[in-house]
Motif scaffolding. Structure first.
Motif, PDB file in Angstrom:
ATOM      1  N   GLN A 124       0.827  -1.209   0.000  1.00 23.02           N
ATOM      2  CA  GLN A 124       0.000   0.000   0.000  1.00 23.02           C
ATOM      3  C   GLN A 124       0.858   1.255   0.000  1.00 23.02           C
ATOM      4  O   GLN A 124       0.563   2.227  -0.696  1.00 23.02           O
ATOM      5  CB  GLN A 124      -0.938  -0.016   1.202  1.00 23.02           C
ATOM      6  N   SER A 125       1.935   1.236   0.776  1.00 25.01           N
ATOM      7  CA  SER A 125       2.842   2.380   0.815  1.00 25.01           C
ATOM      8  C   SER A 125       3.473   2.623  -0.556  1.00 25.01           C
ATOM      9  O   SER A 125       3.603   3.774  -1.010  1.00 25.01           O
ATOM     10  CB  SER A 125       3.925   2.134   1.871  1.00 25.01           C
ATOM     11  N   ALA A 128       0.881   3.935  -3.036  1.00 19.55           N
ATOM     12  CA  ALA A 128       0.597   5.350  -2.751  1.00 19.55           C
ATOM     13  C   ALA A 128       1.619   6.253  -3.432  1.00 19.55           C
ATOM     14  O   ALA A 128       1.271   7.306  -3.988  1.00 19.55           O
ATOM     15  CB  ALA A 128       0.585   5.592  -1.248  1.00 19.55           C
ATOM     16  N   SER A 155      -6.345  -2.848  -3.235  1.00 21.94           N
ATOM     17  CA  SER A 155      -5.294  -1.847  -3.026  1.00 21.94           C
ATOM     18  C   SER A 155      -4.894  -1.200  -4.349  1.00 21.94           C
ATOM     19  O   SER A 155      -4.699   0.021  -4.417  1.00 21.94           O
ATOM     20  CB  SER A 155      -4.074  -2.496  -2.362  1.00 21.94           C
ATOM     21  N   PHE A 159      -5.402   2.944  -5.276  1.00 24.66           N
ATOM     22  CA  PHE A 159      -4.300   3.864  -5.570  1.00 24.66           C
ATOM     23  C   PHE A 159      -4.052   4.064  -7.066  1.00 24.66           C
ATOM     24  O   PHE A 159      -3.574   5.124  -7.471  1.00 24.66           O
ATOM     25  CB  PHE A 159      -3.011   3.361  -4.919  1.00 24.66           C
ATOM     26  N   SER A 186      -0.470   7.477   1.730  1.00 26.58           N
ATOM     27  CA  SER A 186      -0.636   6.236   2.487  1.00 26.58           C
ATOM     28  C   SER A 186      -0.892   6.589   3.951  1.00 26.58           C
ATOM     29  O   SER A 186      -0.707   7.730   4.378  1.00 26.58           O
ATOM     30  CB  SER A 186       0.606   5.353   2.363  1.00 26.58           C
ATOM     31  N   LYS A 187      -1.289   5.598   4.729  1.00 26.95           N
ATOM     32  CA  LYS A 187      -1.561   5.837   6.151  1.00 26.95           C
ATOM     33  C   LYS A 187      -0.294   5.781   6.998  1.00 26.95           C
ATOM     34  O   LYS A 187      -0.343   6.000   8.210  1.00 26.95           O
ATOM     35  CB  LYS A 187      -2.548   4.801   6.667  1.00 26.95           C
ATOM     36  N   ALA A 205       5.857   1.385   7.071  1.00 25.55           N
ATOM     37  CA  ALA A 205       5.033   0.278   6.586  1.00 25.55           C
ATOM     38  C   ALA A 205       5.676  -1.096   6.740  1.00 25.55           C
ATOM     39  O   ALA A 205       4.991  -2.081   6.989  1.00 25.55           O
ATOM     40  CB  ALA A 205       4.663   0.513   5.120  1.00 25.55           C
TER      41      ALA A 205
END
Length: 376
Positions: A124-125, A128, A155, A159, A186-187, A205
């Protein structure tokens, strides 16, 4: 170990790192690498500036060495492997730029190839960051079919553009998508309070147990040193640095070297000391490295370690063995290696064979904390 690979119709010699690991059945590439490269050379032969993400041991880098490649990795071991394999295949003059996982991706690329990481948060990172590139750059991801889940495809949809997938070949599958210029953050890093302290831990991450204090570290904290001795301490495989952080809190005169092979881990450890004990940053070093390679003459007083028992998807004890052997070399005479491990791994037998001694400091149903002293 098999080292002779054929990738996109070309022969290569590829070595898995570390070179001296005992499990010789493991190899430096897999069917997902083969599938990905076959597709690139069939459908994207004109791509010249290629972004390669998560190339574990340099298989993709070597096969695409006639292109201008930018390699993104979080792993110091992967960097060593790609450099070695380029040299072995007489490709050391290839145009390869290496970026850490903490770096911004280049914009002047026309193709992205990505090996799916084991860690969904890391994926995910990375997606992003890709979402901030110009739209319509092809993204081809590869992985084992059994590890591509609905959540994986969600995912990509979040993105990038809506993905499609290939048929499975040799139990591997491809994912096809494109950059969309959505520019979604990203979170990560995620932060949470460290129980029973005033500390707040920040976690990138790819940090082990990034969402909460792992149960091994929670138990290990009960067996950390304390006092006013000016010990030279190494937090080996530091992760987010919680063990070194708590050691600094308990030992006002200690110095701590934080070492991990993950760039995200080292960055997280540095952030956590800077945020929680800013006055102790001067007592710390933060180093991305392959275990303790190059530290033989450091004269450490104490090495603290929670060794991993896997490398990516492979379960193996070679990293723990490397840590133990290099720790013995890095310790001064009379210095101590203090570790925590799952009880079933029987690290006490390994330490007795290596150090000639080992004592149990504590254990519960799952973990044991062991101490070995360098006597010769």
């Amino acid at each position: 170990m098999t080292t002779d690979a054929t990738l996109a119709g070309k022969p290569f010699t590829l070595h898995r790192f570390p070179l001296d690991q005992k499990n010789r059945s493991l190899q430096a590439w897999d069917s997902a690498d083969e599938y990905l490269l076959d597709y690139v050379f069939e459908h994207h032969i004109d791509a010249n500036r290629i972004l390669i993400i998560n190339d574990a041991f340099g298989a993709l880098c070597c096969a695409l060495a006639d292109k201008h490649c930018t390699l993104v990795t979080d792993s110091f071991v992967s960097t060593l492997a790609y450099q070695h394999n380029l040299e072995v295949n007489e490709l050391e003059h290839a145009q390869v730029e290496v970026l850490s996982s903490m770096d911004t991706y280049p914009e002047d690329i026309d193709l992205v190839v990505l090996k799916l990481p084991k860690n969904a948060g890391l994926l995910q990172s990375q997606l992003a960051k890709l979402s901030k590139l110009d739209a319509d750059i092809p993204v081809i991801a590869a992985g084992k079919a059994k590890e591509i889940h609905t959540s994986t495809l969600k995912s990509f949809t979040h993105f990038l553009t809506e993905p499609t997938t290939s048929l499975a070949v040799k139990k591997s599958r491809l994912i096809f998508s494109k950059t969309s210029a959505k520019a979604i953050d990203s979170k990560f890093p995620v932060s949470w309070p460290l129980e029973k302290t005033d500390f707040v831990l920040s976690n990138e991450a790819n940090v082990f147990s990034r969402d909460s204090l792992d149960i091994g570290a929670r138990f290990f904290i009960n067996y950390l040193p304390m006092g006013k001795k000016p010990l030279k301490v190494i937090d080996l495989g530091c992760g987010n640095g919680v063990i070194g952080l708590m050691t600094l809190a308990k030992m006002p005169n200690a110095t701590v070297t934080f070492i991990d092979e993950s760039a995200m881990a080292v960055h997280s450890a540095q952030q956590n000391i800077s945020h929680n004990l800013p006055e102790r940053v001067k007592d710390c070093r933060f180093i991305q490295n392959d275990c303790l390679t190059g530290f033989e003459n450091e004269g450490a007083d104490l090495i603290l370690c929670n060794p991993p028992f896997h490398q990516a998807n492979a379960i193996t004890d070679h990293i723990a063995w490397q840590m133990f052997m290099q720790a013995k070399a890095a310790l001064r005479h009379g210095g101590e290696l203090r570790i925590i491990g799952n009880r079933h791994l029987e690290y006490d037998d390994k330490l007795k064979r290596l150090f000639g001694n080992c004592k149990t400091l504590g254990n519960n149903k799952k973990f044991t904390v062991l101490s070995a002293t360098k006597r010769s």
